[in-house]
Structure formats: structure tokens, C-alpha cells
Design a protein around this motif. Sequence first.
Motif, PDB file in Angstrom:
ATOM      1  N   VAL A 265       0.882  -1.189   0.000  1.00 52.82           N
ATOM      2  CA  VAL A 265       0.000   0.000   0.000  1.00 52.82           C
ATOM      3  C   VAL A 265       0.906   1.221   0.000  1.00 52.82           C
ATOM      4  CG1 VAL A 265      -1.723   1.333   1.258  1.00 52.82           C
ATOM      5  CG2 VAL A 265      -1.848  -1.157   1.269  1.00 52.82           C
ATOM      6  N   GLU A 266       0.605   2.184  -0.852  1.00 56.79           N
ATOM      7  CA  GLU A 266       1.377   3.423  -0.867  1.00 56.79           C
ATOM      8  C   GLU A 266       0.442   4.619  -0.876  1.00 56.79           C
ATOM      9  OE1 GLU A 266       5.071   4.032  -3.002  1.00 56.79           O
ATOM     10  OE2 GLU A 266       4.825   2.035  -3.896  1.00 56.79           O
ATOM     11  N   TYR A 267       0.817   5.615  -0.072  1.00 55.95           N
ATOM     12  CA  TYR A 267       0.077   6.878  -0.059  1.00 55.95           C
ATOM     13  C   TYR A 267       1.098   8.009  -0.113  1.00 55.95           C
ATOM     14  CZ  TYR A 267      -3.025  10.674   1.358  1.00 55.95           C
ATOM     15  OH  TYR A 267      -3.746  11.839   1.401  1.00 55.95           O
ATOM     16  N   TYR A 268       0.835   8.952  -0.999  1.00 54.22           N
ATOM     17  CA  TYR A 268       1.739  10.078  -1.227  1.00 54.22           C
ATOM     18  C   TYR A 268       0.926  11.358  -1.063  1.00 54.22           C
ATOM     19  CZ  TYR A 268       4.327  13.435  -4.207  1.00 54.22           C
ATOM     20  OH  TYR A 268       4.969  14.538  -4.721  1.00 54.22           O
ATOM     21  N   LEU A 269       1.410  12.263  -0.207  1.00 54.18           N
ATOM     22  CA  LEU A 269       0.723  13.537  -0.003  1.00 54.18           C
ATOM     23  C   LEU A 269       1.750  14.657  -0.084  1.00 54.18           C
ATOM     24  CD1 LEU A 269      -1.818  15.188   0.763  1.00 54.18           C
ATOM     25  CD2 LEU A 269      -1.175  14.832   3.170  1.00 54.18           C
ATOM     26  N   ARG A 270       1.509  15.579  -1.006  1.00 52.39           N
ATOM     27  CA  ARG A 270       2.393  16.746  -1.169  1.00 52.39           C
ATOM     28  C   ARG A 270       1.699  17.952  -0.534  1.00 52.39           C
ATOM     29  NH1 ARG A 270       6.448  17.292  -5.130  1.00 52.39           N
ATOM     30  NH2 ARG A 270       7.425  19.359  -5.025  1.00 52.39           N
ATOM     31  N   ILE A 271       2.363  18.562   0.439  1.00 54.27           N
ATOM     32  CA  ILE A 271       1.790  19.681   1.195  1.00 54.27           C
ATOM     33  C   ILE A 271       2.575  20.950   0.876  1.00 54.27           C
ATOM     34  CG2 ILE A 271       1.254  20.565   3.489  1.00 54.27           C
ATOM     35  CD1 ILE A 271       1.186  17.693   4.486  1.00 54.27           C
ATOM     36  N   PRO A 272       1.947  21.972   0.310  1.00 49.40           N
ATOM     37  CA  PRO A 272       2.648  23.224  -0.011  1.00 49.40           C
ATOM     38  C   PRO A 272       3.226  23.906   1.231  1.00 49.40           C
ATOM     39  CG  PRO A 272       0.571  23.088  -1.186  1.00 49.40           C
ATOM     40  CD  PRO A 272       0.565  21.964  -0.197  1.00 49.40           C
ATOM     41  N   HIS A 273       4.229  24.745   1.004  1.00 46.59           N
ATOM     42  CA  HIS A 273       5.010  25.334   2.088  1.00 46.59           C
ATOM     43  C   HIS A 273       4.192  26.196   3.046  1.00 46.59           C
ATOM     44  CE1 HIS A 273       4.897  28.521  -0.976  1.00 46.59           C
ATOM     45  NE2 HIS A 273       4.990  29.345   0.029  1.00 46.59           N
ATOM     46  N   ARG A 274       3.095  26.775   2.591  1.00 49.88           N
ATOM     47  CA  ARG A 274       2.325  27.678   3.459  1.00 49.88           C
ATOM     48  C   ARG A 274       1.579  26.953   4.579  1.00 49.88           C
ATOM     49  NH1 ARG A 274       0.012  27.808  -1.537  1.00 49.88           N
ATOM     50  NH2 ARG A 274      -2.052  26.879  -1.802  1.00 49.88           N
ATOM     51  N   ASN A 275       1.609  25.612   4.568  1.00 49.71           N
ATOM     52  CA  ASN A 275       0.909  24.828   5.583  1.00 49.71           C
ATOM     53  C   ASN A 275       1.822  24.324   6.698  1.00 49.71           C
ATOM     54  OD1 ASN A 275      -1.966  24.344   4.446  1.00 49.71           O
ATOM     55  ND2 ASN A 275      -0.623  23.912   2.713  1.00 49.71           N
ATOM     56  N   PHE A 276       3.114  24.654   6.642  1.00 48.46           N
ATOM     57  CA  PHE A 276       4.028  24.104   7.644  1.00 48.46           C
ATOM     58  C   PHE A 276       5.270  24.980   7.776  1.00 48.46           C
ATOM     59  CE2 PHE A 276       5.559  22.450   3.651  1.00 48.46           C
ATOM     60  CZ  PHE A 276       6.942  22.438   3.792  1.00 48.46           C
ATOM     61  N   ASP A 277       6.046  24.660   8.789  1.00 46.11           N
ATOM     62  CA  ASP A 277       7.350  25.294   8.989  1.00 46.11           C
ATOM     63  C   ASP A 277       8.354  24.199   9.345  1.00 46.11           C
ATOM     64  OD1 ASP A 277       9.289  27.202   9.192  1.00 46.11           O
ATOM     65  OD2 ASP A 277       8.481  28.158  10.994  1.00 46.11           O
ATOM     66  N   PHE A 278       9.627  24.496   9.223  1.00 42.90           N
ATOM     67  CA  PHE A 278      10.633  23.476   9.542  1.00 42.90           C
ATOM     68  C   PHE A 278      11.919  24.149  10.029  1.00 42.90           C
ATOM     69  CE2 PHE A 278      10.993  24.565   5.078  1.00 42.90           C
ATOM     70  CZ  PHE A 278      12.353  24.764   4.898  1.00 42.90           C
TER      71      PHE A 278
END
Length: 347
Positions: free
Chosen positions: A334-347
Motif C-alpha cells: 500500500v502506498e500513499y503520497y501527499l504533497r503539502i505546499p510550504h504555506r501549511n508548515f514550517d521546519f
Amino acid sequence: MAHTSPVSGYSSTGQIRLRSLLRAIRNSNVSVFYQTPNLVYSWAENLPDFWHLPWRPDISENELMPKDIASQLITAKNQLLATGDAQRLELSFPDKKNPRWYEFFIDGDRDEEGNIIGVVTTAVEISELKHREQVLKILLREVSHRSKNLLAIIQSIAMQTARFSGSVDQFLQKFRGRLHSLSHSQDLVTDSNWHGAAFRELLFSQLEKYIHPKDPRLTITGQDAYLFPGAALHVGLAFHELIVNSASYGALACEHGRLTIAAELEPDGEGEMDLIIHWKEHTCPPDSTDHPPDIPALHKPQPDTSRFGSAVLLRIVPQAVSGIAHYSIKSDSVEYYLRIPHRNFDF
């Protein structure tokens, strides 16, 4: 701070008491003004520093105060003189950085027969109180906004769960699980003062019911990005759907399954970094005896997008974060891929 002493004219004991009272006033944020019934200033104590005027006993209201404030004070004092009723006002003074707020209490100095022989005005600075009130209003508006968003999510979960449930018991079981998932994510967001939640703590909050973080079947790698509140709630919901499916049919349902969860940063092509969450399960083959007898092997070739779980993973969560998702189910993975744009997080 400008003042003219009103101590003279009192007995020795009275002077001591009055001096003590005036000393206490000077150590506070309280200013006191005294005027005759025709509103001529006689004395004042503890004037704020931002009133940069040389004090004199006959200074006029318009000289001492900004004109708009002076007008309101004169009106209130005339009301006192006309009715005998004490007056109260909250007024804002312009200052370099932030306005200075004062609460004015206007009362009469009366003789033994009750006649007003002077006007006593007490001004108490309440700037800090006003600032706290403003912050509280902003916070309450934010709580109201976020509560409405949360209720909208819950309503959507309830409606979609009911749509894909075959019975009331099935609905209650699935809906309860999804609410618990949302509750865990919400706790993390609330504990952070609405800043969000770290990727790993969000993941562990959803995993802890099903697998120990040190279980050899589980591998977590990559960045521990900090997801902002909206993203944290929706990604937590996606984790819940993936974990429940894995515990029921996938890698977590068999002894030799493997689950790898990675969070990596990847350029978005516009100078920013997106967060890529990659969920990969190596499940037991369909003919494996590793499955518990009451749990079927996972062997659907593709996800059933008509089910709510798949809708969460492929539509609801990606739309909420303005991202992209892929979901693939094979006979042994099973594979799941989620791309989250930069405005939704910090690092």
C-alpha cells in the motif's frame, strides 16, 4: 510629575494624613484634580509624564487636555454640578506608540450641608486593561472562527460516514474512531496555543493505539516539520484512515508486515519547499498464513474511491492543504503520497 500641594490649611494631624495619601497617589497610576465650582483648577497631583505642560493653578481644561477630551470632561462636570450625580468616563489620549486610556471619576466636594464646593476628578490609567481586553476579543474571534471550522469538519465526517455505513452500529463505530482521531489532533493544536503540531507527535498520537513506536515493523524517517493547525487536523485524519486500514487488512495486521513513513522536503519549482509525506506498507501476500484467521489478506488492486476513507485520502485532505495525493493498493503493498505546499508548515 506636576502638582500643587493642597496640604496647607489643615491641622497637623490632617496634614500628616493628607501627605501620606498624596504620597500613596504618587506611587500609583492615579491622578487627582481639584477645581472650584466654576471649573477653575486649584491643584492637581500625579499628572502623567506625557502631559508636557507647565502646571499652574488657573490652567484651563483646553490647555491641559486635548480639545475633544476637554469638551467631554467639561460636559460631565457641568452634569455633576447640575444634578449632583457623580460621573464616569473612559477616554483615550493619543501617544507616540499606543493610545493611553484613562478612566475618569468626577464627583463633588461637599460642605456640611451637602452643597458642592469643589469638583474632584480622579483619573486612573487603564491602558494595560484595555490592551488585555483587545487581546481577549481577538482570541475569542479566533476561537469562534476555529470552532466553526472544526464543526464543519465534524459535520462532513458525520454525513460521509453515515453515507457509507451499512448499519447504525457500523456508523457509530467508524464515527467514534474518526472523532477520537480529530480529538487527538485538536489536543496537540490546543496545547501549542493554536500554533499547530509537529509531524512526529501528530503521527504518534494516531499510532499509539495500534502499535508501539519501537515496534520493528515500523520505520519513521525524514523531517519533523511543524504543521499549522488546519493542516495538522486534516493530516491527522488521513493518518487515522491509513492506520485503521493497516491494522485491519495491511502491514499492521500481520506479524511480518512492514510500514515505512517518511516526511521529506522537496523543491516546488518556485523557490519554496513542499513537504512530501510518503506512507508505504509491505503487507503479507494474499496466500500468506501470517494473517490472523479473522482478517482477510489485502489484495484489492486499486483503492475504492467511493468509500469515505479513500475520499479523505484522495480528496478531502489534499483539498484542505491545497496539495496533491496518490493512493495505490496492490496485493502485497500500500502506498500513499501527499504533497503539502510550504504555506501549511514550517521546519
